[in-house]
Write an enzyme that holds these catalytic residues in place. Structure first.
Site, PDB file in Angstrom:
ATOM      1  N   ALA A  13       0.814  -1.220   0.000  1.00  0.00           N
ATOM      2  CA  ALA A  13       0.000   0.000   0.000  1.00  0.00           C
ATOM      3  C   ALA A  13       0.847   1.270   0.000  1.00  0.00           C
ATOM      4  O   ALA A  13       0.306   2.371  -0.040  1.00  0.00           O
ATOM      5  CB  ALA A  13      -0.933   0.008   1.211  1.00  0.00           C
ATOM      6  N   ASN A 105      15.561  -2.990  10.452  1.00  0.00           N
ATOM      7  CA  ASN A 105      15.161  -3.721   9.257  1.00  0.00           C
ATOM      8  C   ASN A 105      15.627  -5.166   9.302  1.00  0.00           C
ATOM      9  O   ASN A 105      14.988  -6.043   8.727  1.00  0.00           O
ATOM     10  CB  ASN A 105      15.692  -3.016   8.011  1.00  0.00           C
ATOM     11  N   ASN A 131      15.287  -0.537   1.560  1.00  0.00           N
ATOM     12  CA  ASN A 131      16.672  -0.210   1.929  1.00  0.00           C
ATOM     13  C   ASN A 131      16.960  -0.382   3.419  1.00  0.00           C
ATOM     14  O   ASN A 131      16.047  -0.294   4.224  1.00  0.00           O
ATOM     15  CB  ASN A 131      16.968   1.232   1.508  1.00  0.00           C
ATOM     16  N   HIS A 187      23.839  -0.404  -2.993  1.00  0.00           N
ATOM     17  CA  HIS A 187      22.850   0.601  -3.401  1.00  0.00           C
ATOM     18  C   HIS A 187      22.849   1.682  -2.325  1.00  0.00           C
ATOM     19  O   HIS A 187      22.007   1.709  -1.425  1.00  0.00           O
ATOM     20  CB  HIS A 187      21.470  -0.039  -3.548  1.00  0.00           C
TER      21      HIS A 187
END
Length: 327
Positions: A13, A105, A131, A187
């Site tokens: 979402a 994370n 990330n 990244h």
């Protein structure tokens, strides 16, 4: 319809999810002959918003979209999936140290790795977008030892697209005329966008673009800092361009690579180019439509090696910060 693929999308979402789902359902990711089932994972408080997105998907009447479901139960969302697109993650907030972000994370991706191993189809592949994606992928992979290491990817395709556009604009050509752009490493702002091996209309980019100071300076820094520049301009992080890169990356993995070219994504290192074995490191890759291989034998000169080592060292540092989460 000859094929069908079940795809889990986390953070469905959110802004990237919203930009991504319609493109998957339209066939842009897996092609016009592959039907799609979408299994969305969201936090309980975001389920109503995700249901609104499903209503919109229904209203598009996509011929290839066979089914969409949403759940806050990770086992349900990952059941029998062929692809896991791990988009959701906790963003870095003001005053938060990188180590804090990695650990927060890390807990999420530990859980997701275990759930993929427990529930996914035997041919599952995983692309981590949230990330810090390289190390999030490393954590998930190490908590899903039953899923082969060559099935795990982290996204550097947005960096590749950014680099291609910068080179095209400087050379005064179309972006389709730029090829062979490798993004080495993480990244992050340490990534190394490799212009030495890049080509413009089949010629070395360094022959076409005579301003080598720009290549060594502004080109690299613009690509490295593009995400921050977009946040400063838009007041929000890259969403549509990130979703576009997800589509590109998965399409590149499941579609044979054009001969002589490659695409960029981070994958499990077996020591190629001197990278520590086991890291999720950004490489140039090629696919035969089923198997993905690292492109070997490219020259990395002294300038490139210095940049390469910086991003390699950052990934080793990140691994060290989460070592207690690596199964």
């Amino acid at each position: 319809m000859s094929k069908k693929v079940k795809v889990a999308v986390t953070g469905a979402a959110g802004q990237i999810g919203y930009a991504l789902l319609f493109r998957i359902a339209s066939g842009q990711m897996f092609g016009p002959d592959t039907a799609v089932e979408l299994q969305l994972l969201e936090l309980e408080q975001a389920i109503p918003a995700a249901k609104g997105v499903i209503m919109e998907l229904d209203d598009c009447a996509f011929p290839l979209l066979e089914k969409v479901s949403v759940s806050s139960n990770i086992d349900e969302a990952f059941r029998d999936i062929n692809w896991a697109l791990l988009v959701g993650s906790v963003p870095r907030k003001a005053g938060m140290e990188r180590g804090d972000l990695l650990k927060i994370n890390g807990g999420i991706f530990t859980t997701q790795g275990k759930a993929i191993e427990k529930n996914a189809a035997s041919d599952v592949r995983v692309l981590v977008v949230g990330n810090p994606c390289n190390t999030n992928a490393l954590i998930a992979m190490n908590n899903a030892k039953g899923v082969p290491s060559d099935r795990w990817f982290a996204m550097t395709g947005l960096d590749e697209n950014r680099a291609k556009t910068q080179l095209a604009q400087k050379a005064g050509v179309l972006v389709k005329d730029v090829s062979n752009v490798a993004i080495w490493g993480n990244h992050s702002a340490t990534q190394y966008p490799d212009f030495f091996n890049a080509k413009v209309n089949g010629k070395p980019a360094t022959d076409v673009i005579s301003d080598h100071d720009w290549l060594k300076g502004d080109f690299i820094s613009t690509v490295q800092k593009r995400g921050a520049a977009i946040i400063a301009a838009r007041g929000a992080s890259s969403a549509a361009s990130a979703a576009n890169a997800v589509v590109d990356t998965v399409h590149n993995i499941v579609t044979p690579t054009k001969p002589g070219d490659w695409f960029s994504a981070a994958c499990h290192s077996n020591g190629e180019y001197g990278v520590d074995k086991g890291l999720i490191f950004g490489y140039p890759l090629k696919s035969d439509g089923k198997k993905v291989e690292i492109v070997t034998g490219l020259e990395i000169n002294a300038f490139g090696k210095e940049k390469f080592d910086i991003t390699h060292n950052e990934l080793k540092e990140e691994r060290n910060e989460v070592k207690d989460m690596l199964g």
